[in-house]
Structures are given as C-alpha cells and as structure tokens.
Design an enzyme around this catalytic site. Sequence first.
Site, short mmCIF file in Angstrom:
data_model
loop_
_atom_site.label_atom_id
_atom_site.label_comp_id
_atom_site.label_asym_id
_atom_site.label_seq_id
_atom_site.Cartn_x
_atom_site.Cartn_y
_atom_site.Cartn_z
CG HIS A 71 37.16 37.98 41.58
ND1 HIS A 71 38.30 38.29 42.29
CD2 HIS A 71 37.27 38.64 40.40
CE1 HIS A 71 39.06 39.12 41.57
NE2 HIS A 71 38.46 39.33 40.41
CD GLU A 72 35.63 37.98 37.02
OE1 GLU A 72 35.40 39.15 36.68
OE2 GLU A 72 36.78 37.51 37.07
CG HIS A 109 35.49 43.09 39.13
ND1 HIS A 109 36.41 43.92 39.71
CD2 HIS A 109 36.16 41.96 38.79
CE1 HIS A 109 37.59 43.31 39.73
NE2 HIS A 109 37.47 42.12 39.18
CD GLU A 121 41.21 41.84 40.15
OE1 GLU A 121 41.37 40.73 40.68
OE2 GLU A 121 40.33 42.05 39.31
CG HIS A 151 44.66 40.36 38.39
ND1 HIS A 151 44.76 41.11 37.25
CD2 HIS A 151 43.39 39.88 38.44
CE1 HIS A 151 43.60 41.08 36.62
NE2 HIS A 151 42.75 40.35 37.32
ZN LIG Z 1 39.03 40.71 38.99
#
Ligand SMILES: [Zn+2]
Length: 748
Positions: free
Chosen positions: A333-334, A337, A359, A423
Amino acid sequence: MRTGLALAGAALLAGSGLAVTATSVSAAPPSTPSNSLLAAAGAALENHARAVKGSPQDRYTVYSSKRDARGNGVVRYTRTHQGLRVYGGDLVIRVGADGAFTGSSVGLAKPLSLSVSPKVGTASARAAARKAFSGKVASVGKPELFIDASSGAPALAWETVVNGMAKDDQTPSRLHVVSDATTNAVRGSFDEIETVDGTGNSLYSGSVAIDTTPSGDAYTLVDPVRGNGRTCDLNNGTSTCTTFTDSDNVWGTGAITDRASAAVDAHFGAATTFDYFHDVHGRNGIFGNGTGVPSRVHYGNAYVNAFWDGAQMTYGDGTGNAKPLVALDVAGHEMSHGVTENVVPGGLTYSGESGGLNEATSDIFGTMVEFYANTTGDPGDYDIGEKIDIRGTGAPLRYMYNPALDGVSHSCWSTATNGVDVHYSSGVANHFFFNLAEGTGATAYGTSPICGAAEPVVGIGREKAEKIWFRALDTYFVSNTRYVNTAAPANTARAYSLSAAADLYGLCGTEYKAVQAAWTAVNVAGSDYCPTDHDFSVAISPGTVTLDRGETVTTNLATTVTNGTPETATLTATGAPAGVTVAFSPAEITAGESATVTVTTSETLGTGTYPITLTATTPSVAHSTILHLTVRSPQGCTAANDTDVAIPDNTTVTSSVELSGCTITPSSSSAVEVHIVHTYIGDLVVSLVAPDGSVYTLHDRAGGSTDNIDQTYAVNLSGESPDGTWTLRVQDTAAIDTGYLNSWSLSL
Ligand SMILES: [Zn+2]
C-alpha cells in the site's frame, strides 16, 4: 505527495504553437525520452489546444514520456499560466505508433482567465496556514503563489507548507495549505505524508527468501537486486537509522524479540512490491528508474501507523511495540503511493475524491502484491491490514468487498463522498475493483453488495482487473481526476478505466462491459454506451417545429437497426406541458421502421419552447430523441412597441399597442416582455391595462436599487377579449432616480 516537481526532459511549448525549447534536465520521474515521440506529442499539443483547454498564456513542460508495447505514446505535461504553476492543470497527450494524436486527459473544465495579482500578502497566508494545522508546528514555509485548479473554480492562491507533528505527536506532517490569494480563505489542504490509516511478526509472511549484500565477514540488509533498497533500525526513535547487519545471513526469528524479524518483513515487502510492479506492469520499481526503496522499522514508541514520505517507508511497532506494521499489504500500500506520485505529476491530489482514488490505488496494488507473493503465512485476500491488528480487535483495517463494514468507508458513491477522509472515500474505488475482479454477491473473499438497483456484476479476474487499473493510472489519470465530475465528465475514473479496458481488451468487449457494470454497481454512472444484441438508433425530422397556439403539426420519427435483429418498439412521449398532446401512428413499430408524430396544441397554451422526449422501447433497449416545440401566438395576437418613453420622477407614463383580428382565447400564461432602463427599480410600479380597463400588476416596487427591468411576465389573460388597445403603465413613485421605458411586447 510531492508538489515540488522534478521535471524530466523538459520542453517548453508556447500555447500559441511556437517552437520547442530544451531546458535543463534533472533527476526525475521515469521517462524514456524519444525525440520523435516528444515531437509528435508537442505537435499534437499545438494543434489541439482546445482539447487541453489551453490559453495563449499557458506554457507546458514535459513531465514524462513512454511508449507501450504496441508503440502508442503517452506524454505527460505540467502547465503554467502567466508564469504561475497550475495545480490541477497537468495533462496527458496520447499519440498512436504513427505519431497521430489519439486523445488527451485534462483536468481543466475551460481555459484559464484570471488575474495573477494577489490581494493577500505572504504574512497573512502564513498565518492562515499555521491556523489550519492541528498538531505541533515546527516551521511554516514561504508561501508560493500559484493557481489552484485542483477542484471547483480555479483561483489565484498561496500554497504554504507547514512542518510539524500530527496530533498523535509521532506522525510527521508536511501539510500543504492552499489559501485564496484574494480572500485568504483556506481552499483546502493535503498532507505530503501518506499513512495507512485515517487516524492512527518475518512476523507475518513466514519464512521468506530475501536478498542481502556481503560486507566484510558479515552481511547488510541492502538489496543488490533491486536498486540497493536498504532496511534500517530507528531504534524506536524518529531520526537516526542504522542499517541492519548480520554475521550468518540468517535474519530474525519470526518473533518480535529479535529486532531483525520486523526488518525481514519490511525488506521482503519492499522487494516483493518492486517485483510486482516490474513483473506485472513492466515498471522499473517504485520510482520507475530502478532505484530501491529505503525501509525504516521500529519508528517511535508504540506508534500504530506506517507512512510514505515521498522517498522512503517508515513503520511503527504498533500497540505496546508488539505489532509492527510491516505486513505485506501495508508495505505494498505505502509503496504504491510512491508509484502514484511518480506517475501523475504531484500525485492524485490527497484530498477529496482524487485523494480517495489515490488511497484506493494503494489498497488495490497492496492487495495485488499480497496475491502476487502468495505466501502461506499471508495468502491473498481483499482485507487491508488483516495482520497488523491496528484496531486491537482482530478486525482488518478495511474491506474492499464491502468497505462500509468498517463503519466509516463509503461502499457506494454519493454527493457526500468528496467530503470524507481519503481513507474512507477510497471505499468506492476499492469496491469497484473488487466487483471488477471477483464480481458482486457471495465470493470466496466476502460478499459484495450492489448499490441501488444496479445489475449484478460478473468478475473478469484479478489479472485483467489490475492491468486495467494500472493502465488507467499510468496512461489516463491526471492530478484532479474524480469519481463524478459534472464540469468535466471526461476527467473521471470511470471514463479513464473504460479507455484503459478498451485499449487492452477492445471497445465494448466483455472486460469493457464489466468495467461499466462494476462502476454502476457502486453508484458511479456514465454516459458511455455499448450496443446491445438487438440495437437501433432513433432520429426525428424535423426535430424543431414552430407553430401557432391551437395548431397541429406532424413530424417523422425514424428508427435504424444498428446491431443484430430488430425487435418491436413501443413509442412514448414524455415532458409535454399541459395543453400539448402527442400521438404516434402507428404506436408500435418494428425497429427499422418509421412513425408519424402528430403534435396538437390547445388555444390556451402559453407561448414558449418546450422540449419533448420521444422514446422507442424494445425488450432489449430504449433510445430517445428530443423534439423541440416552439409555440407562438397566432397572427393578430402579438404586438410590440419599442418607442422610448421617458420616466420622470413621481410621474405615470404609458405606452400602448393595438390588437385586431385575434380569434383565440388569450392564454392563462400570456407573455408580457418588458425592458425598462432605470437606476432604482424599487421606485417603479408596472402594470398592464387590458382593453376593458382591467389592471394586471407586473412589478410593484420590488428590487431596491437593482438596475433595469428586463423580464417576461406570465399573466393569466384568459378572461379578456383580445382585440383593442393594450397599455403598459409605468409609475415612478419617488424622487432622485429616473429612467425610460425602452420597449415592451404582448403575446396573448
Ligand atoms: Zn495510504
């Protein structure tokens, strides 16, 4: 999120279509420079300034360029206007293998036109930014004047970066505050630090293989295969990070007590995410240039979050320093980004619906990384953060198959979606992606509910769904792309993901239709259309008819078969006002045939233009067209007087017209159009006087100091005889302000 952009292979191109100027090249996002591609895209940009909402005062700079496997080229640009950076002004030009323009993505709804002189100074902008920060402020940066076109009407604005700590006193914050340079109102803000959570053991993946680097007699946790991504220990502090070393190259114990256990998860997560983007999407790592990602573990004290700061990963140790947030889907996930913010200039703006898409992109690829790794300790699923127990209840952080299960995320789009935390607005796209990959209803990963009355969706599988989403991001999204965008409907995730599906799997194929259905099932509609098996089109000729009140006209409705075998169509009309009847002869036709449409108007119908929707409905599909009906008054029933009449103070003046030979009954909504030039219409009483002396008051001193009357009044004159002298009477009831009657007309 980074808004201070490093620009690649820059070429400045005048909006008026002048030459390309090379400027300095700096370290930058991925780009495979190709002079012929840049030249083709530059020419396309020159020739399609209208498509990209270009103004003569715009300048464009190449941000990245690439060709796909079929030779189609994609060039991204950033934009300045009168020398100022335009946030939300980035655009994409797409060209075919032959260099011809094939399309563009653009966030502006129309060309920019605004003053670039600020009314608010930098001191006030800094004060507004400081006030917008909740937490501990460390420093407030120098405001930068720019044009904010990220959402709503573009405005001259200041962007001020406030550095500090968020309210939890552990998450670093670099809050970009955007304040209006005319009013000093805060227009919005976004944080450059992207976390896994809205508020805020290998431990999780079992025994995994990792790549390390020999160093003397020992090894360091540096990945030589993937751009030397290193993993280091923050020792529960926030700044000094020591790269892990080990004498026998056996790292961690799978238990929290060994500091290297969490490091193995993080190192594995960085490597797996790198490989996922490389192997599945052909992207050379997170940054697109082969560089590895640093991972920092054991951040802070009992820190229950993880974050991406534009350059590296940072993981807390969780509640009681016992649950490090190093699970694979969190890592994926990170670092996704990082992909998003490197692909799209400035990233997908981290607020509103674009932030939700940002997100969701991280949740989608984080989840796909988990499936890609396919470890027995942490097999793929559509839960986010199911291993880190961030809530302390054993529940996952988010659920892609039904986002609302967390109590706050949006499973279905609504007008409220743009206003919630990114989120939670991510839920709409997460839910879409699940529907696209796995379908609605009961699945092996959870039950996906359908929003509203949408049709069920049959999934097309993860392998196709992830490719469609990546292509939409890589080739189509711009920084202010949204779910629903009435000002610029083309700049939406639905439209772009459909284009991506068409590129990969064909227009209106199974995959394309699945994308349509998956968006519709999360309440994101679109005007995109694919023909059905028994399809046809509808046309009307003439489509605009003008008639006098009381008359009857006919027009012809024709249908044409466009796909498959024809079916029987029932014809209906909707939207006709009282006093208009619409008849079809015949009322049922076989698609491919025509019908006569007879429109009858009553004598008392008001004059005006009425759109009437004519629809042909078959068992498979319905199509409509609009008949524009303009109703006039008959000869002798209208008159006008455009001789000017002065209106002195405290005086009554009149202007008259004569009607003769009008045989209809006047309408209950007869039109009296009045044009008076006056500086204070609150002084005026305006009346219509019928031939028999009846008075109808049109305007009675309302409006105060408003200038002028330019209005059409609907008056019920159905009790009047039409022929004779009709008079408009204007009384000025006060001193000082004066004017004149310019013109007026009457239509019974
Ligand atoms: Zn995030």
